[in-house]
Motif scaffolding. Structure first.
Motif, PDB file in Angstrom:
ATOM      1  N   ASP A   1       0.823  -1.199   0.000  1.00 43.41           N
ATOM      2  CA  ASP A   1       0.000   0.000   0.000  1.00 43.41           C
ATOM      3  C   ASP A   1       0.862   1.256   0.000  1.00 43.41           C
ATOM      4  O   ASP A   1       1.822   1.375   0.747  1.00 43.41           O
TER       5      ASP A   1
ATOM      6  N   SER B   1      -5.254   6.158  -3.450  1.00 45.80           N
ATOM      7  CA  SER B   1      -6.449   5.352  -3.678  1.00 45.80           C
ATOM      8  C   SER B   1      -6.427   4.838  -5.110  1.00 45.80           C
ATOM      9  O   SER B   1      -6.483   5.617  -6.066  1.00 45.80           O
TER      10      SER B   1
ATOM     11  N   SER C   1     -13.979  -1.351  -5.991  1.00 40.59           N
ATOM     12  CA  SER C   1     -14.412  -0.088  -6.589  1.00 40.59           C
ATOM     13  C   SER C   1     -14.769  -0.294  -8.057  1.00 40.59           C
ATOM     14  O   SER C   1     -14.157  -1.096  -8.758  1.00 40.59           O
TER      15      SER C   1
ATOM     16  N   ARG D   1      -9.595   7.654 -10.490  1.00 38.03           N
ATOM     17  CA  ARG D   1      -8.803   6.805  -9.596  1.00 38.03           C
ATOM     18  C   ARG D   1      -7.727   6.077 -10.405  1.00 38.03           C
ATOM     19  O   ARG D   1      -8.019   5.465 -11.433  1.00 38.03           O
TER      20      ARG D   1
END
Length: 447
Positions: A83, A88, A107, A168
């Motif tokens: 991460d 995001s 998502s 994104r």
């Protein structure tokens, strides 16, 4: 040495297996690629674009291949956690050279956007894939591209329809996983239609302490007024060999940002071929290399200005320690009629030891008379005056060297538009220079 012989014999013996586990669109160009590969063979170091990396030697060992597409047991979410704080992304995985269908992001992408298996989309929508696949990655001009095209059975497709903006970023984790030494042939097709925008982040990692040989071909088509940000980061290990060819075609008023970061590797050979096919387009290509021990990193770029009023900039920086070897060969080619071209190419390099080696060859070939083009290259060591200045202020020599090295490559990292990724890379570069384990926090694969 005749390294291509084993691949010719392999294809002739396993042709039906390769075809049966792929899609018709990919198979349609496979035999032609095979003939092109047979005709060319692996390039020797006498070939201009391969003079710094011995392809015959890299492809000589006998690697295994997963031609029957056997499932590789891996749970990427459990095994890998990379991460970037506050970044995001829509996260996807490619295991070796196959799209990992079992783990998909929660998502939703904007309507019409596709991030999926290249083979699956080629079966469901052959017209779309057939329109672009193997069009700018010409097998007749490069043996590595031909080899990849004749062996690749799956890969990744990224498609952004006209006018769609993907807010994104899309992050793709390429995981190398095997219980035996393995050759991986990964294929990526990116289509960004007129007025569309997307940010792509590719991260290469090795899950096992095995020898891996990866060929990768990326084809990216960027339509008029479209935008593509392509970030490629390699953090593998010393047994990994990576040969990557990236082909990009830009239409009028399009924008491309291409960044390649090599933090840890074995032997890496990156090729970038970018062509302007429409006026008013611009590209910004940046590279950062940190290598030590016996690592080898070779970046080779060709930017072709086919039409007027286009802009290209390149900035590649290397820091080499121990007995590492680096190479940069960049060429800007301005065709007849490509007036008002603006181009700047810069390659700067630090060699920290007497045994580190850097080869650099910036080139301009211009056939237009109203252009603004420049190139420059430097190879040297840290500035003694700067070191002395910092030591006079109580900073140890080791820490002063670290700070100067970080500032040196920081110019490249600061070109990255994704601020969380930029901050994370500054952190990883600091760890890399300090000799700490080269892994992201929580990454179980690197232990």
């Amino acid at each position: 040495m005749n390294s291509e012989k084993q691949y010719i014999e392999l294809y002739e013996a396993a042709r039906q297996i390769i075809f049966s586990h792929s899609a018709n669109v990919l198979n349609e160009v496979r035999d032609r690629a095979f003939e092109d590969f047979k005709r060319q063979g692996f390039p020797s170091k006498k070939v201009e674009r391969y003079k710094y990396t011995d392809m015959q030697e890299l492809f000589a060992p006998d690697y295994g291949l997963n031609l029957n597409r056997l499932e590789i047991p891996v749970d990427p979410y459990q095994a890998f956690r990379c991460d970037v704080p506050n970044l995001s992304t829509s996260l996807y995985f490619v295991v070796n050279d196959g799209f990992h269908r079992k783990t998909m992001p929660k998502s939703q992408l904007p309507e019409g956007v596709v991030v999926s298996s290249l083979r699956d989309v080629a079966e469901q929508n052959p017209e779309l894939v057939g329109r672009y696949y193997a069009r700018i990655a010409e097998t007749g001009k490069d043996a590595i591209t031909a080899l990849n095209t004749m062996l690749a059975q799956d890969g990744l497709l990224v498609y952004v329809p006209k006018g769609v903006v993907v807010e994104r970023a899309v992050q793709v984790i390429n995981i190398l996983r095997s219980d035996v030494d393995l050759m991986v042939n990964r294929r990526v097709l990116v289509v960004v239609e007129e007025g569309a925008e997307i940010k792509l982040l590719f991260c290469d990692h090795a899950a096992d302490d095995r020898r891996f040989l990866t060929t990768q071909v990326i084809e990216a088509f960027v339509g008029a007024n479209a935008s593509l940000e392509l970030y490629c980061m390699e953090e593998t290990h010393a047994k990994n060999v990576r040969v990557s060819n990236v082909y990009i075609e830009q239409q009028a008023n399009s924008r491309v940002h291409h960044h390649i970061i090599t933090l840890h590797n074995g032997i890496t050979r990156n090729r970038l071929d970018l062509a302007f096919s429409g006026e008013g387009a611009e590209c910004h290509c940046n590279g950062c290399v940190i290598a030590d021990k016996h690592q080898h990193v070779d970046n080779n770029t060709l930017i072709t200005h086919k039409v007027p009023h286009c802009t290209s900039t390149e900035l590649y920086k290397y820091v080499l320690d121990d007995e590492a070897t680096g190479a940069f060969a960049g060429k800007v080619y301005v065709e007849h009629g490509a007036q008002k071209t603006s181009s700047q190419m810069t390659n700067q390099n630090l060699t920290s030891t007497r045994n580190a080696r850097m080869f650099t060859q910036p080139m301009l070939e211009i056939y237009a008379d109203d252009v603004k083009c420049a190139h420059g290259s430097t190879v040297g060591q840290l500035n003694d005056a700067a070191l002395f200045y910092m030591r006079q202020r109580g900073i140890s020599e080791k820490e002063a060297r670290l700070l100067l090295q970080q500032a040196f490559v920081g110019e490249v990292i600061d070109q990255i538009h994704l601020i969380p990724l930029r901050d994370r890379l500054h952190y990883l570069v600091d760890k890399r220079f300090r000799g700490e384990l080269n892994k992201c926090d929580g990454c179980k694969l690197c232990k």
